[in-house]
Design a protein around this motif. Structure first.
Motif, PDB file in Angstrom:
ATOM      1  N   ASN A 135       0.810  -1.228   0.000  1.00 40.03           N
ATOM      2  CA  ASN A 135       0.000   0.000   0.000  1.00 40.03           C
ATOM      3  C   ASN A 135       0.835   1.267   0.000  1.00 40.03           C
ATOM      4  OD1 ASN A 135      -2.084  -1.736   0.063  1.00 40.03           O
ATOM      5  ND2 ASN A 135      -2.829  -1.196   2.089  1.00 40.03           N
ATOM      6  N   LEU A 136       1.920   1.276  -0.739  1.00 36.97           N
ATOM      7  CA  LEU A 136       2.647   2.536  -0.917  1.00 36.97           C
ATOM      8  C   LEU A 136       1.780   3.472  -1.745  1.00 36.97           C
ATOM      9  CD1 LEU A 136       6.279   1.309  -1.667  1.00 36.97           C
ATOM     10  CD2 LEU A 136       5.378   2.217   0.472  1.00 36.97           C
ATOM     11  N   TRP A 137       1.955   4.771  -1.537  1.00 33.46           N
ATOM     12  CA  TRP A 137       1.213   5.730  -2.355  1.00 33.46           C
ATOM     13  C   TRP A 137       1.886   5.854  -3.703  1.00 33.46           C
ATOM     14  CZ3 TRP A 137       2.068   7.790   2.878  1.00 33.46           C
ATOM     15  CH2 TRP A 137       0.969   7.556   3.712  1.00 33.46           C
ATOM     16  N   PRO A 138       1.184   5.496  -4.784  1.00 33.84           N
ATOM     17  CA  PRO A 138       1.839   5.429  -6.091  1.00 33.84           C
ATOM     18  C   PRO A 138       2.258   6.788  -6.629  1.00 33.84           C
ATOM     19  CG  PRO A 138      -0.510   4.981  -6.292  1.00 33.84           C
ATOM     20  CD  PRO A 138      -0.212   5.043  -4.827  1.00 33.84           C
ATOM     21  N   HIS A 139       1.705   7.871  -6.089  1.00 27.78           N
ATOM     22  CA  HIS A 139       2.025   9.192  -6.627  1.00 27.78           C
ATOM     23  C   HIS A 139       3.142   9.883  -5.858  1.00 27.78           C
ATOM     24  CE1 HIS A 139      -0.703   9.708  -3.371  1.00 27.78           C
ATOM     25  NE2 HIS A 139      -0.727  11.012  -3.451  1.00 27.78           N
ATOM     26  N   TRP A 186      10.096   5.574  -7.927  1.00 29.52           N
ATOM     27  CA  TRP A 186       8.641   5.507  -7.712  1.00 29.52           C
ATOM     28  C   TRP A 186       8.273   4.087  -7.316  1.00 29.52           C
ATOM     29  CZ3 TRP A 186       6.157  10.038  -7.751  1.00 29.52           C
ATOM     30  CH2 TRP A 186       6.807  11.105  -8.365  1.00 29.52           C
ATOM     31  N   PRO A 187       7.243   3.945  -6.504  1.00 30.99           N
ATOM     32  CA  PRO A 187       6.873   2.599  -6.035  1.00 30.99           C
ATOM     33  C   PRO A 187       6.760   1.588  -7.174  1.00 30.99           C
ATOM     34  CG  PRO A 187       5.608   4.226  -4.849  1.00 30.99           C
ATOM     35  CD  PRO A 187       6.412   4.982  -5.871  1.00 30.99           C
ATOM     36  N   ALA A 188       6.198   2.030  -8.318  1.00 35.03           N
ATOM     37  CA  ALA A 188       5.975   1.092  -9.416  1.00 35.03           C
ATOM     38  C   ALA A 188       7.279   0.575 -10.002  1.00 35.03           C
ATOM     39  CB  ALA A 188       5.138   1.760 -10.507  1.00 35.03           C
ATOM     40  N   GLN A 189       8.391   1.262  -9.697  1.00 37.17           N
ATOM     41  CA  GLN A 189       9.674   0.826 -10.246  1.00 37.17           C
ATOM     42  C   GLN A 189      10.356  -0.197  -9.349  1.00 37.17           C
ATOM     43  OE1 GLN A 189      11.261   4.841 -10.348  1.00 37.17           O
ATOM     44  NE2 GLN A 189      11.162   4.888 -12.584  1.00 37.17           N
ATOM     45  N   ARG A 218       8.489   3.489   5.996  1.00 39.27           N
ATOM     46  CA  ARG A 218       7.401   4.451   6.173  1.00 39.27           C
ATOM     47  C   ARG A 218       6.780   4.298   7.558  1.00 39.27           C
ATOM     48  NH1 ARG A 218       2.195   4.340   2.236  1.00 39.27           N
ATOM     49  NH2 ARG A 218       1.920   2.284   3.191  1.00 39.27           N
ATOM     50  N   PRO A 272      -6.727   3.262  -5.601  1.00 39.36           N
ATOM     51  CA  PRO A 272      -6.606   1.960  -4.945  1.00 39.36           C
ATOM     52  C   PRO A 272      -6.985   2.047  -3.464  1.00 39.36           C
ATOM     53  CG  PRO A 272      -4.459   2.721  -5.784  1.00 39.36           C
ATOM     54  CD  PRO A 272      -5.451   3.769  -6.116  1.00 39.36           C
ATOM     55  N   ALA A 328      -4.167   2.427  -0.884  1.00 42.34           N
ATOM     56  CA  ALA A 328      -3.552   3.738  -0.679  1.00 42.34           C
ATOM     57  C   ALA A 328      -4.360   4.534   0.337  1.00 42.34           C
ATOM     58  CB  ALA A 328      -3.467   4.494  -2.008  1.00 42.34           C
ATOM     59  N   PRO A 337      -5.128  13.700  -5.600  1.00 36.69           N
ATOM     60  CA  PRO A 337      -4.008  13.599  -6.550  1.00 36.69           C
ATOM     61  C   PRO A 337      -4.096  12.354  -7.430  1.00 36.69           C
ATOM     62  CG  PRO A 337      -3.181  14.121  -4.359  1.00 36.69           C
ATOM     63  CD  PRO A 337      -4.652  13.883  -4.217  1.00 36.69           C
ATOM     64  N   LEU A 338      -4.456  11.229  -6.830  1.00 35.08           N
ATOM     65  CA  LEU A 338      -4.529   9.989  -7.612  1.00 35.08           C
ATOM     66  C   LEU A 338      -5.720  10.028  -8.571  1.00 35.08           C
ATOM     67  CD1 LEU A 338      -3.585   7.372  -4.884  1.00 35.08           C
ATOM     68  CD2 LEU A 338      -2.323   7.865  -6.980  1.00 35.08           C
ATOM     69  N   ARG A 386      -5.082  12.502 -11.521  1.00 33.35           N
ATOM     70  CA  ARG A 386      -4.123  11.974 -12.480  1.00 33.35           C
ATOM     71  C   ARG A 386      -4.785  10.947 -13.387  1.00 33.35           C
ATOM     72  NH1 ARG A 386       1.092   9.112 -10.281  1.00 33.35           N
ATOM     73  NH2 ARG A 386      -0.406   7.422 -10.382  1.00 33.35           N
ATOM     74  N   PRO A 430       5.291  11.605 -13.178  1.00 31.55           N
ATOM     75  CA  PRO A 430       6.638  11.397 -13.695  1.00 31.55           C
ATOM     76  C   PRO A 430       6.852   9.925 -14.045  1.00 31.55           C
ATOM     77  CG  PRO A 430       6.648  12.480 -11.549  1.00 31.55           C
ATOM     78  CD  PRO A 430       5.276  11.981 -11.778  1.00 31.55           C
ATOM     79  N   ALA A 431       7.848   9.695 -14.845  1.00 29.52           N
ATOM     80  CA  ALA A 431       8.105   8.351 -15.361  1.00 29.52           C
ATOM     81  C   ALA A 431       8.065   7.313 -14.254  1.00 29.52           C
ATOM     82  CB  ALA A 431       9.470   8.326 -16.036  1.00 29.52           C
ATOM     83  N   GLY A 432       7.448   6.197 -14.563  1.00 31.50           N
ATOM     84  CA  GLY A 432       7.494   5.080 -13.628  1.00 31.50           C
ATOM     85  C   GLY A 432       6.370   5.088 -12.618  1.00 31.50           C
ATOM     86  N   SER A 433       5.748   6.261 -12.403  1.00 26.75           N
ATOM     87  CA  SER A 433       4.690   6.281 -11.400  1.00 26.75           C
ATOM     88  C   SER A 433       3.347   6.014 -12.044  1.00 26.75           C
ATOM     89  CB  SER A 433       4.659   7.622 -10.691  1.00 26.75           C
ATOM     90  OG  SER A 433       4.261   8.615 -11.599  1.00 26.75           O
ATOM     91  N   ALA A 459       2.175   3.207 -13.389  1.00 26.18           N
ATOM     92  CA  ALA A 459       1.610   1.853 -13.232  1.00 26.18           C
ATOM     93  C   ALA A 459       0.520   1.816 -12.177  1.00 26.18           C
ATOM     94  CB  ALA A 459       2.679   0.871 -12.872  1.00 26.18           C
TER      95      ALA A 459
END
Lengths: 275, 229, 242
Positions: free
Chosen positions: A119-123, A165-168, A181, B123, B126, B147-148, B151, B224-227, B229
């Motif tokens: 549950n990391l914040w993706p943004h 970023w979390p997705a990476q 966290r 999600p 989150a 924000p989510l 976006r 930004p890139a990568g975020s 997904a």
């Protein structure tokens, strides 16, 4: 059970253990979802520095119990208390609600919760995730929080990922970031809800290593897990939940090596044999 | 050839005279519509009756032509003496106000659906993580949910903004002299429809390309890139 | 109010019949424009996917321009510009005066061209959504290009494109109201005329809302039914596999 824990208590210094204050406590907690009674009166306490592992078959109510402490689930009956402060609940319109949502939010910010699914914040970047709550909920100075967050990321082995970023990240890295966290809140207790269940087998080890390190620091921790040998190794006490009640409780040697109840024995033999 | 170019140049200059009004119509109606949409999203989650009313509003405004909506506000409401005697009449008699109002009401319906989709895409983990660290409702909304959601909703909203730029041309039907209104007048004056309308079309096209570019910049700035997904 | 009801209704002095005829005209115009747009869209999607660089560039220009220009201007272009072109040709043969295309044709062409641009993107997206493995599987069992197109690609692309196609249909229905500027007796125009001659614009716009909502809701239901049917077939297939 009482005899067994007393025996164990002597070897680990029961006098000082008993003197330490209770950090987190559930008192007669009940919870049902629809007709399904998941918790049927569970009482459980962790004193300062204790690492309590909670084990049991799926559906035994482990996760639900853990989620009751920060009131992510509200118990139908019974209470939870953090550092001796009971989270006040009131009956309103047939539902139980917190009496003071401010109290709940304050107490939540004093606990660190680690989720099964990270549950990391993706943004937010990894660093952004770690400093979010200290800066915005606890209102601590940003510079101080960033410095502390960097130290925490170093500790969980993610110093080089602070701007990722979390997705990476891989699942194991995401979970380690989530642990950082949780630590950033300077929590009174850490709660782990099956922290490795969503991970690929080869990533489990790196997360368990971090948790083991925290246990060795003497932090107060509650760990819900399926990793029985890990639980046996790190915990100072273990609780076997069985169909919504505490089936057996004692030092890990007892629960995992010499269970006193038939149901605990059956559960342990089934799971240790497999793991 | 020179005369031809001079004609096109003159037409374009006259058409550009309507651009400020077109831009005014877009910005005022989009801003009002966005506020209305947020208010409706909040009302939707606040009460069941409000949710039903909002759904009905969205159903009506998304299921009927904008031209009819504009016609209803500009002509329809004036049928009643009570409306004509009311304090709102000076505004409702003003075609600019009516055009902005109907454009705003129209885009609010679409935007509230876009917003709803964005909110649904956040999600649940989150949100739960935000609750677990002790965020208040407002902070959770401000720091995590919006924000989510924004976006996620931005690409669809970008399409809605483009549609709004194009929709302002309907204001010419209630007599406004924005770019399309001037184009119509020039066609009747010169009988050279193809040239005039091509120039007008080019103006809209440039406006929309600039707008798309702007939204794209916001989008890359937000994710930004990568975020992604 | 009783008077208003009589006027909106079907009696000898009522406009009900006129409004219904308008709605029928709206539906006929929408269907024609939609079919034209679908044909253009299918052609352009095909060109966009398998055409050469020049073809792809031309299609890109078409979709960008038609999606970036107000539909009203496109309608004006064919209404006045079509007349201008015919007029130019007529002048060659010595005829004089103003020539106009018939509103139905103008509407069909203009809206068909505009929605063709949207339809291109929808159909292209539908094709691109097909899992590559399915096409590979068809190739592996020795299907020819045409057979593959007919048996695998078209039905699968359609299934993914259906929601978008439904949206385009709704768009066509609503945009057809703009064709009222040509004087074509479709629903919006009839609402306008009835409002003017009875001085009851409120009543007739409300009636207009009701008829447009009926059109969009019923046809939307049809699209949803088709979608569900296609999705249902897939669900059944999945169950059988399991």
């Amino acid at each position: 059970m009482a005899v067994a824990s007393g025996e164990q208590g002597v070897t680990s210094g029961s006098a000082t253990e008993a003197a330490k204050p209770v950090v987190i406590e559930a008192i007669g907690v009940e919870k049902k979802f629809g007709a399904n009674k998941v918790l049927r009166g569970v009482s459980l306490a962790a004193r300062e520095g204790e690492v309590v592992s909670i084990v049991g078959a799926s559906g035994s109510g482990k996760s639900t119990l853990l989620r009751c402490f920060p009131l992510l689930e509200i118990p139908d009956a019974g209470d939870v208390a953090i550092a001796g402060e009971v989270l006040a609940l009131v009956e309103r319109g047939g539902r139980r609600l917190p009496r003071d949502i401010g109290q709940v939010q304050r107490v939540r910010s004093e606990l660190g919760f680690v989720f099964q699914s990270f549950n990391l914040w993706p943004h937010r970047t990894v660093l952004g995730n770690v400093v979010e709550a200290p800066v915005h909920v606890q209102k601590r100075p940003r510079a101080e929080c960033v410095a502390e967050a960097e130290a925490l990321l170093e500790k969980v082995g993610l110093a080089d990922k602070r701007d990722a970023w979390p997705a990476q990240l891989s699942g194991g890295q995401q979970q380690r970031a989530a642990i950082a966290r949780a630590l950033a809140m300077r929590p009174k207790a850490l709660l782990f809800d099956e922290p490795t269940s969503a991970l690929d087998p080869e990533l489990v080890g790196e997360v368990l290593r971090v948790i083991r390190g925290l246990a060795e620091e003497g932090r107060t921790m509650l760990i819900v897990t399926h990793e029985m040998s890990f639980a046996a190794e790190v915990s100072t006490r273990a609780v076997f939940l069985d169909a919504g009640i505490v089936g057996e409780e004692g030092p890990p040697e007892q629960i995992f090596r010499h269970p006193q109840t038939d149901r605990c024995r059956a559960f342990v033999s089934r799971h240790l044999a497999r793991g | 050839m020179m005369a031809e170019l001079a004609f096109l140049f003159g037409v374009t200059r006259k058409l550009l005279g309507g651009l400020p009004l077109t831009i005014e119509l877009v910005t005022l109606s989009v801003a009002t519509g966005a506020l209305l949409a947020v208010a409706m999203a909040l009302a939707r989650s606040a009460s069941r009756i409000a949710a039903v009313l909002v759904s009905f509003y969205v159903f009506v405004f998304r299921g009927s032509p904008l031209l009819l909506q504009m016609f209803f506000i500009y002509y329809g409401l004036g049928q009643f003496a009570a409306v004509r005697d009311s304090f709102a009449w000076p505004a409702l008699r003003d075609p600019t106000f009516c055009a902005i109002l109907s454009l705003a009401l129209n885009t609010a319906a679409y935007t509230s659906e876009i917003l709803r989709g964005g909110l649904a895409s956040v999600p649940s983990g989150a949100i739960e993580a935000g609750r677990a660290v002790g965020m208040s409702r407002v902070m959770l909304l401000r720091r995590v949910v919006l924000p989510l959601a924004i976006r996620q909703a931005l690409p669809a909203y970008s399409n809605e903004l483009i549609a709004m730029v194009k929709s302002t041309s309907l204001a010419s039907i209630v007599t406004l002299m924005e770019v399309s209104g001037i184009a119509y007048a020039l066609v009747s004056e010169t009988y050279r429809a193809i040239e005039v309308l091509s120039c007008a079309g080019a103006i809209y096209l440039v406006l929309i390309v600039l707008l798309t570019r702007g939204v794209w910049l916001v989008e890359t700035w937000l994710s930004p890139a990568g975020s992604r997904a | 109010m009783g008077n208003a009801l009589r006027l909106v209704g079907f009696g000898p002095t009522g406009w009900g019949g006129t409004l219904l005829e308008g709605a029928a005209m709206t539906l006929a115009l929408s269907v024609c424009a939609y079919l034209l747009g679908l044909a253009i869209g299918a052609l352009c999607a095909w060109g966009r996917l398998s055409g050469g660089r020049a073809v792809r560039a031309m299609i890109d220009v078409y979709t960008t321009v038609l999606r970036g220009v107000p539909d009203l201007l496109v309608i004006y272009l064919f209404y006045f510009g079509g007349g201008q072109m015919i007029g130019a040709i007529a002048h060659l043969f010595g005829a004089t005066g103003f020539f106009g295309l018939n509103g139905f044709m103008v509407g069909t062409i203009a809206i068909g061209l505009v929605t063709g641009a949207y339809q291109t993107e929808v159909l292209r997206g539908g094709y691109l959504a097909i899992p590559r493995g399915e096409i590979e599987a068809a190739r592996a069992i020795g299907m020819g290009r045409l057979l593959m197109l007919r048996r695998i690609i078209a039905p699968r692309a359609l299934r993914f494109a259906l929601p978008g196609m439904g949206n385009v249909w709704q768009q066509v229905l609503k945009e057809s109201a703009l064709v009222s500027v040509t004087g074509l007796a479709e629903l919006m125009r009839q609402v306008n005329v009835a409002s003017g001659s009875t001085q009851l614009p409120f009543d007739f716009t409300i009636a207009g809302f009701a008829l447009y909502l009926a059109l969009t809701t019923v046809s939307g239901g049809v699209f949803m039914g088709v979608e569900r049917r296609v999705a249902h077939g897939e669900r059944m297939a999945r169950k059988q596999r399991a």
